[in-house]
Scaffold this motif. Structure first.
Motif, PDB file in Angstrom:
ATOM      1  N   LEU A  32       0.815  -1.207   0.000  1.00 44.39           N
ATOM      2  CA  LEU A  32       0.000   0.000   0.000  1.00 44.39           C
ATOM      3  C   LEU A  32       0.858   1.271   0.000  1.00 44.39           C
ATOM      4  O   LEU A  32       0.539   2.243  -0.708  1.00 44.39           O
ATOM      5  CB  LEU A  32      -0.932   0.002   1.217  1.00 44.39           C
ATOM      6  CG  LEU A  32      -1.841   1.226   1.356  1.00 44.39           C
ATOM      7  CD1 LEU A  32      -2.759   1.354   0.143  1.00 44.39           C
ATOM      8  CD2 LEU A  32      -2.645   1.147   2.648  1.00 44.39           C
ATOM      9  N   GLY A  33       1.928   1.265   0.781  1.00 43.68           N
ATOM     10  CA  GLY A  33       2.778   2.454   0.854  1.00 43.68           C
ATOM     11  C   GLY A  33       3.378   2.808  -0.495  1.00 43.68           C
ATOM     12  O   GLY A  33       3.331   3.969  -0.926  1.00 43.68           O
ATOM     13  N   GLU A  34       3.924   1.816  -1.164  1.00 42.55           N
ATOM     14  CA  GLU A  34       4.519   2.045  -2.489  1.00 42.55           C
ATOM     15  C   GLU A  34       3.449   2.430  -3.496  1.00 42.55           C
ATOM     16  O   GLU A  34       3.670   3.314  -4.341  1.00 42.55           O
ATOM     17  CB  GLU A  34       5.248   0.785  -2.958  1.00 42.55           C
ATOM     18  CG  GLU A  34       5.831   0.869  -4.362  1.00 42.55           C
ATOM     19  CD  GLU A  34       6.911   1.918  -4.517  1.00 42.55           C
ATOM     20  OE1 GLU A  34       7.177   2.316  -5.676  1.00 42.55           O
ATOM     21  OE2 GLU A  34       7.496   2.346  -3.492  1.00 42.55           O
ATOM     22  N   ALA A  35       2.288   1.799  -3.413  1.00 40.81           N
ATOM     23  CA  ALA A  35       1.198   2.121  -4.328  1.00 40.81           C
ATOM     24  C   ALA A  35       0.757   3.575  -4.145  1.00 40.81           C
ATOM     25  O   ALA A  35       0.454   4.270  -5.118  1.00 40.81           O
ATOM     26  CB  ALA A  35       0.023   1.177  -4.093  1.00 40.81           C
ATOM     27  N   THR A  36       0.727   4.022  -2.900  1.00 42.40           N
ATOM     28  CA  THR A  36       0.322   5.401  -2.619  1.00 42.40           C
ATOM     29  C   THR A  36       1.334   6.391  -3.172  1.00 42.40           C
ATOM     30  O   THR A  36       0.966   7.423  -3.754  1.00 42.40           O
ATOM     31  CB  THR A  36       0.141   5.607  -1.098  1.00 42.40           C
ATOM     32  OG1 THR A  36      -0.856   4.705  -0.615  1.00 42.40           O
ATOM     33  CG2 THR A  36      -0.263   7.036  -0.793  1.00 42.40           C
ATOM     34  N   ILE A  37       2.607   6.090  -2.997  1.00 39.27           N
ATOM     35  CA  ILE A  37       3.653   6.961  -3.543  1.00 39.27           C
ATOM     36  C   ILE A  37       3.531   7.034  -5.061  1.00 39.27           C
ATOM     37  O   ILE A  37       3.625   8.114  -5.660  1.00 39.27           O
ATOM     38  CB  ILE A  37       5.045   6.457  -3.131  1.00 39.27           C
ATOM     39  CG1 ILE A  37       5.243   6.605  -1.620  1.00 39.27           C
ATOM     40  CG2 ILE A  37       6.138   7.221  -3.889  1.00 39.27           C
ATOM     41  CD1 ILE A  37       6.536   6.007  -1.110  1.00 39.27           C
ATOM     42  N   ARG A  38       3.318   5.902  -5.683  1.00 38.72           N
ATOM     43  CA  ARG A  38       3.169   5.883  -7.147  1.00 38.72           C
ATOM     44  C   ARG A  38       1.927   6.641  -7.586  1.00 38.72           C
ATOM     45  O   ARG A  38       1.940   7.313  -8.615  1.00 38.72           O
ATOM     46  CB  ARG A  38       3.124   4.432  -7.645  1.00 38.72           C
ATOM     47  CG  ARG A  38       4.430   3.685  -7.451  1.00 38.72           C
ATOM     48  CD  ARG A  38       4.397   2.319  -8.120  1.00 38.72           C
ATOM     49  NE  ARG A  38       5.656   1.608  -7.920  1.00 38.72           N
ATOM     50  CZ  ARG A  38       5.986   0.467  -8.513  1.00 38.72           C
ATOM     51  NH1 ARG A  38       5.114  -0.120  -9.353  1.00 38.72           N
ATOM     52  NH2 ARG A  38       7.141  -0.109  -8.277  1.00 38.72           N
ATOM     53  N   PHE A  39       0.870   6.523  -6.802  1.00 36.04           N
ATOM     54  CA  PHE A  39      -0.370   7.227  -7.123  1.00 36.04           C
ATOM     55  C   PHE A  39      -0.125   8.728  -7.222  1.00 36.04           C
ATOM     56  O   PHE A  39      -0.564   9.399  -8.160  1.00 36.04           O
ATOM     57  CB  PHE A  39      -1.414   6.933  -6.048  1.00 36.04           C
ATOM     58  CG  PHE A  39      -2.730   7.634  -6.248  1.00 36.04           C
ATOM     59  CD1 PHE A  39      -3.647   7.160  -7.174  1.00 36.04           C
ATOM     60  CD2 PHE A  39      -3.056   8.762  -5.500  1.00 36.04           C
ATOM     61  CE1 PHE A  39      -4.869   7.803  -7.364  1.00 36.04           C
ATOM     62  CE2 PHE A  39      -4.272   9.404  -5.682  1.00 36.04           C
ATOM     63  CZ  PHE A  39      -5.179   8.924  -6.613  1.00 36.04           C
ATOM     64  N   PHE A  40       0.613   9.251  -6.245  1.00 40.57           N
ATOM     65  CA  PHE A  40       0.902  10.678  -6.228  1.00 40.57           C
ATOM     66  C   PHE A  40       2.134  11.039  -7.065  1.00 40.57           C
ATOM     67  O   PHE A  40       2.635  12.162  -6.966  1.00 40.57           O
ATOM     68  CB  PHE A  40       1.070  11.159  -4.794  1.00 40.57           C
ATOM     69  CG  PHE A  40      -0.222  11.219  -4.030  1.00 40.57           C
ATOM     70  CD1 PHE A  40      -1.157  12.208  -4.305  1.00 40.57           C
ATOM     71  CD2 PHE A  40      -0.527  10.268  -3.064  1.00 40.57           C
ATOM     72  CE1 PHE A  40      -2.363  12.262  -3.611  1.00 40.57           C
ATOM     73  CE2 PHE A  40      -1.721  10.313  -2.373  1.00 40.57           C
ATOM     74  CZ  PHE A  40      -2.644  11.307  -2.643  1.00 40.57           C
ATOM     75  N   SER A  41       2.600  10.096  -7.867  1.00 42.66           N
ATOM     76  CA  SER A  41       3.694  10.374  -8.792  1.00 42.66           C
ATOM     77  C   SER A  41       3.186  10.680 -10.196  1.00 42.66           C
ATOM     78  O   SER A  41       3.984  10.955 -11.089  1.00 42.66           O
ATOM     79  CB  SER A  41       4.659   9.178  -8.847  1.00 42.66           C
ATOM     80  OG  SER A  41       5.316   8.994  -7.603  1.00 42.66           O
TER      81      SER A  41
END
Length: 202
Positions: A32-41
């Protein structure tokens, strides 16, 4: 009328962003953490977030004519950013996938509906006579900072949000060329809005 539009556009913007995040979380195959970072990328997400924030401020600062959202050029800059999002998706990215259901609906909001709404709002409410070509250089700071961020993070994580800035596949030289071309398009779109605004203002 202006307050009603600001409220409506803010609701649409926040709804699209939240629902896109929900869809991403449901379909993720990474933590989830990595997915969230990618989402806001994604430039799309960040720019639509700016749109939602702008109209939220526009709504709550309606009685303050000196607020930042009322400064000549603020709305034009936002309109240029979201127009680039819309054009980039329609021309370069739409053919790469075929979303369905809720993903399709949210995708259309972020890339098609919201850009058109912002352009219409700009046409009606921007203080066009106060916008100058020299402001374009300042407006470039946002996409330039974004590019630096995604390239630096991509070099560490291997994730690049868009194929035309994927250093792994294209090489750094080609990505820089692509970025330069995008900068030219950005300047052109900004100049069109400023020039058009001056004519409309007269």
């Amino acid at each position: 009328m202006k307050k009603i539009l600001a409220f409506s556009f803010a609701v649409i913007g926040w709804f699209a962003i939240v629902m896109q995040y929900v869809v991403m979380v449901e379909n993720r195959v990474i933590p989830l953490g990595e997915a969230t970072i990618r989402f806001f990328s994604f430039f799309t997400i960040l720019t639509n977030l700016l749109v939602a924030v702008y109209f939220s401020f526009e709504l709550f600062q309606a009685k303050h004519p000196g607020a930042y959202t009322r400064r000549p050029g603020a709305l034009t800059a936002l309109t240029v950013y979201i127009t680039i999002v819309g054009l980039g998706y329609q021309i370069l990215l739409r053919h790469l996938w075929s979303p369905t259901g809720l993903q399709w609906f949210v995708d259309e909001l972020l890339h098609s509906v919201i850009p058109v709404l912002v352009i219409l709002y700009w046409y009606r409410y921007e203080l066009k006579a106060g916008v100058h070509f020299r402001q374009i250089g300042i407006w470039l700071l946002y996409p330039f900072t974004y590019l630096i961020y995604v390239l630096l993070r991509g070099s560490q994580s291997g994730f690049y949000p868009y194929p035309f800035i994927n250093v792994t596949d294209l090489g750094l030289a080609q990505v820089l060329i692509n970025s330069f071309l995008f900068a030219l398009v950005f300047v052109l779109v900004a100049a069109v809005f400023i020039g058009l605004g001056r004519k409309i203002g007269r």
